[in-house]
Each structure stands twice: as C-alpha cells, then as structure tokens.
Design an enzyme around this catalytic site. Sequence first.
Site, short mmCIF file in Angstrom:
data_model
loop_
_atom_site.label_atom_id
_atom_site.label_comp_id
_atom_site.label_asym_id
_atom_site.label_seq_id
_atom_site.Cartn_x
_atom_site.Cartn_y
_atom_site.Cartn_z
N MET A 127 33.25 49.94 90.06
CA MET A 127 32.07 49.42 90.75
C MET A 127 31.96 47.91 90.53
O MET A 127 30.89 47.32 90.72
CB MET A 127 30.80 50.14 90.30
CG MET A 127 30.76 51.60 90.70
SD MET A 127 29.12 52.33 90.80
CE MET A 127 28.56 52.16 89.11
N HIS A 132 35.68 44.12 83.35
CA HIS A 132 35.82 43.67 81.97
C HIS A 132 37.14 44.18 81.43
O HIS A 132 37.94 44.79 82.17
CB HIS A 132 34.65 44.16 81.11
CG HIS A 132 34.36 45.63 81.25
ND1 HIS A 132 35.20 46.60 80.73
CD2 HIS A 132 33.34 46.30 81.85
CE1 HIS A 132 34.70 47.80 80.99
NE2 HIS A 132 33.58 47.65 81.68
N HIS A 177 38.28 47.77 82.19
CA HIS A 177 38.91 47.93 83.50
C HIS A 177 40.33 47.38 83.52
O HIS A 177 41.24 47.99 84.08
CB HIS A 177 38.09 47.19 84.57
CG HIS A 177 36.72 47.73 84.81
ND1 HIS A 177 35.59 47.02 84.50
CD2 HIS A 177 36.30 48.91 85.33
CE1 HIS A 177 34.53 47.73 84.83
NE2 HIS A 177 34.93 48.89 85.33
N ASP A 205 34.77 36.62 91.11
CA ASP A 205 35.45 36.60 89.81
C ASP A 205 36.39 37.79 89.66
O ASP A 205 37.51 37.66 89.15
CB ASP A 205 34.43 36.59 88.67
CG ASP A 205 33.69 35.27 88.56
OD1 ASP A 205 34.16 34.28 89.13
OD2 ASP A 205 32.63 35.24 87.90
N ASP A 206 35.92 38.96 90.10
CA ASP A 206 36.74 40.17 89.99
C ASP A 206 38.05 40.02 90.75
O ASP A 206 39.13 40.37 90.24
CB ASP A 206 35.98 41.39 90.54
CG ASP A 206 34.77 41.76 89.70
OD1 ASP A 206 34.66 41.27 88.56
OD2 ASP A 206 33.93 42.55 90.20
N GLN A 262 40.55 37.81 88.89
CA GLN A 262 41.16 38.48 87.74
C GLN A 262 42.20 39.51 88.19
O GLN A 262 43.28 39.62 87.58
CB GLN A 262 40.07 39.16 86.90
CG GLN A 262 39.12 38.20 86.21
CD GLN A 262 39.78 37.44 85.08
OE1 GLN A 262 40.81 37.84 84.56
NE2 GLN A 262 39.19 36.32 84.71
N LYS A 311 35.19 56.28 78.40
CA LYS A 311 33.80 56.03 78.03
C LYS A 311 32.90 56.99 78.82
O LYS A 311 31.94 57.53 78.30
CB LYS A 311 33.39 54.59 78.32
CG LYS A 311 31.91 54.31 78.01
CD LYS A 311 31.56 52.86 78.24
CE LYS A 311 31.52 52.53 79.71
NZ LYS A 311 30.38 53.22 80.41
N SER A 359 31.27 47.76 78.85
CA SER A 359 30.60 48.30 80.03
C SER A 359 30.11 47.15 80.88
O SER A 359 29.71 46.10 80.37
CB SER A 359 29.41 49.16 79.60
OG SER A 359 28.58 49.49 80.71
N SER A 360 30.11 47.35 82.19
CA SER A 360 29.57 46.33 83.08
C SER A 360 28.10 46.07 82.78
O SER A 360 27.61 44.95 82.95
CB SER A 360 29.73 46.77 84.55
OG SER A 360 31.10 46.94 84.86
N ARG A 361 27.40 47.09 82.32
CA ARG A 361 25.98 46.93 82.01
C ARG A 361 25.74 46.02 80.81
O ARG A 361 24.64 45.49 80.64
CB ARG A 361 25.34 48.29 81.78
CG ARG A 361 25.14 49.10 83.06
CD ARG A 361 24.40 50.41 82.79
NE ARG A 361 23.96 51.03 84.03
CZ ARG A 361 24.68 51.83 84.77
NH1 ARG A 361 25.92 52.12 84.38
NH2 ARG A 361 24.22 52.36 85.89
#
Length: 282
Positions: free
Chosen positions: A30, A34, A37, A77-78, A81, A149, A185-187
């Site tokens: 999603m 990080h 991923h 940014d994603d 990367q 996770k 986590s993205s959160r």
Amino acid sequence: MEVIKHPNDIFRYTEDLKSNGKKIGLVPTMGALHQGHFSLVRQARAANDFLVVSIFVNPLQFNNSQDLTNYPRTLTDDLGQLEKLGVDLVYTPEVEHMYPTSPEVQVDFGRMAHVMEGAFRPGHFSGVGVVVSKLFHHTNAHRAYFGLKDLQQFLLIRRMVADLSFPVEVIGLPIVREPSGLAMSSRNKRLTPQGLEIASKLHEGLVMGKSLWEQGRSPNETKTAINDFYKGQKGLEAEYVELVDPDDLSEITENHSQPVALCVAGYVEGIRLIDNLYLRQD
C-alpha cells in the site's frame, strides 16, 4: 522501470510475459515503503524473471475512514526507491480502476478471520481477499511475497490460494525491525520520536512472553504477564494479546511442544500497531 495504472494494460503485459515462459513475482503493497518492503523486493528480484510491485491503498480493508484518510502516501519517493532495487514494473491503479463498480462479492475466510484482527476490524479481511484476488489476476503472478508482521493476513491468503486453487505460490518472509525491536510499518511514519520509543515496548512485551513461555508458564500466565507489562507503559494501550497455532490460528490452551505464535495489537498516539513473535516453530 515501467509504471502502469490500468488493470487491462497490466494484464495484457504480464499475460504476454507468462506465455513466453517468464516467471513473474509480485510484491503487493500500500506504499509508504520501508526496509521491510525492500527486503521482500530483494528476495522477489532474486527469484523471478520479472518483478511487479503494486502500490494501492485499498479502501475495502479499512473499517475506519479516518485511518484510510491518514494512511501515508509517498508515491514519488516509493517509485525512486523501487527503481534503484531493479523492479521491472510498478502497478499503481486508481480506486476507480480497481473498483469500477462497488463490489458485491465478498471473501469469507471462515473461522480464521474471526479472531485477533478480525474480531476488532470487521470486514477487513474480506477487503484484503478481494484486492489480493484482483492483484493475482491482473499481474499473472507465479509467486507473491508477504511480510510476516501481518501473520494472520499471510495465513488467510495462503489458505485462500490453497482452497480456491489459485496458481500462485504465497511466500512469507520474516519481520524486519528497527534497532529498538519495533516492527517496521508504514504507520510508524505517523509516530513522534516519543511515540516510536513507546511503540518499541510492544516488542519488549513479546520478548518477555517468549522468556516466560520457555520457562514453562501456562498460556494464561504468559498473557496476563504481558498485559500487565503493557498496562504499565504510559501511552501504550493494548488491544489484544493472543497465543495461537501459527498455521491455523487456533487458540493455544496448554504449554506443550507445539508450534506457537504470540500476537499483539495496540495503540500509540492513536496509531494502531500489530506485531508477533514465534515462541516455538517447526
């Protein structure tokens, strides 16, 4: 690296690759990527001829509209990367592409979806099942990679693939952690520095639980001790602490030699976080 938005375009693209014998790997995300991923991407890159990463914030799996609104989105940014990591194609559909009409069909995972996350996030796993099914179809993937996770999600997708005969190999890879032990986590991007420190206590509680389990403590003793530890952490509100079989999520009621996963969820600064730790595995 190519970026494709429309389901018809990626299906035709990957169907041609598949017909020419290329093995296609898929890393569904999603976004707000990080190191967790990126570890999936590296494994998938090494094992497949062609690598697709999907970035789609799926509204069907959010039972909290505010959580959906606040979910971090860092597409530029994603993409930068992922290009550095040698990804061949990034699939970034819009909601209207993925759901041109409101879906009527739901995915019922049965008993395994009604514990832990399913008990606190009604409808969440049905939304996961719908979007993952679509991603599998759209990308023609041979292999799909998920981080452990989200252990319950991984197990449910693996069961869906087995029960419904999807021609996809589902691969789970270990949790990647911060130096503090906090599961990436993205959160986490929404937490303050103080919040990140508090959130690391989730993992500290898991490690304590593993020690107690290895001492022969019962499930109730272990869970009570962890809950008490979390209650003592200012700013951390635990939602559940569960000991389950890491294959079918059935409750563990005795401390024997069987495989066990310790799973927790909680809130820090209003952000919901999950984590787990194998206490014993095959």
